[in-house]
Enzyme design. Structure first.
Site, PDB file in Angstrom:
ATOM      1  N   ASN A 158       0.897  -1.066   0.294  1.00 36.59           N
ATOM      2  CA  ASN A 158       0.069  -0.209  -0.258  1.00 36.59           C
ATOM      3  C   ASN A 158       1.075   1.028  -0.233  1.00 36.59           C
ATOM      4  OD1 ASN A 158       0.712  -0.455   2.773  1.00 36.59           O
ATOM      5  ND2 ASN A 158      -0.551   1.567   3.079  1.00 36.59           N
TER       6      ASN A 158
ATOM      7  N   HIS B 270       4.936   6.736  -7.089  1.00 40.77           N
ATOM      8  CA  HIS B 270       5.033   4.529  -5.534  1.00 40.77           C
ATOM      9  C   HIS B 270       6.574   4.497  -5.600  1.00 40.77           C
ATOM     10  CE1 HIS B 270       1.264   3.030  -7.072  1.00 40.77           C
ATOM     11  NE2 HIS B 270       1.743   3.913  -8.894  1.00 40.77           N
TER      12      HIS B 270
END
Length: 165
Positions: A17, A28
């Site tokens: 997550n 990310h």
């Protein structure tokens, strides 16, 4: 946190997550201590070390990134069992739609929780989603002291070779 995806990727990497820094930046694996980007390069997936802000280049290499659970937390241990199971269900639907050659979950604990496979280990899995094969990679978080960047790169490289076949 937006996914970086395209149809028919060689490998769709799947984080656990987003961390708080990742969510805030929109990139990310953005935390400086996270080893994902260096390991991706060391393993030969990318020709140079990409910065998190260059994640949009991944599909040009046949790669993408998503997460098991969308909710951002400071630590993955803040997630509930229900979130992992629901994440596994949503991830399955995403993989069925995108059809990557490989789904690579970075974190054996996340894979086990999302797919109900308590005995899974790092490496290729028997489970498939449609024609997509699955591989569990070590978690690149700086908190994962069991794996060095070099040993992680070796495992990522095993997947890279398999994804080229």
């Amino acid at each position: 946190m937006p996914d970086v995806t395209a149809d028919g990727l060689r490998v769709l990497f799947c984080g656990i997550n987003p961390g708080l820094m990742t969510a805030a930046s929109g990139h990310h694996f953005a935390r400086p201590g996270n080893r994902f980007w260096p390991v991706l390069h060391l393993s030969g997936f990318t020709p140079r070390l990409l910065k998190p802000s260059e994640q949009g280049e991944l599909p040009s290499y046949g790669l993408g990134i998503t997460n098991v659970v969308a909710r951002a937390t400071a630590r993955a241990d803040e997630l509930t069992a229900e979130e992992y199971v629901e994440g596994g269900r949503l991830l399955t639907a995403k993989v069925e739609r995108l059809r990557p050659r490989w789904l690579a979950v970075v974190g054996v604990t996340a894979y086990r929780a999302a797919f109900g496979d308590r005995k899974a280990a790092v490496g290729p899995q028997e489970r498939t989603i449609g024609a997509s094969r699955m591989w569990v990679l070590p978690n690149p978080s700086g908190l994962n002291a069991h794996w060095t960047a070099a040993t992680m790169a070796e495992e990522f490289a095993r997947l890279r070779v398999a994804a080229e076949d």
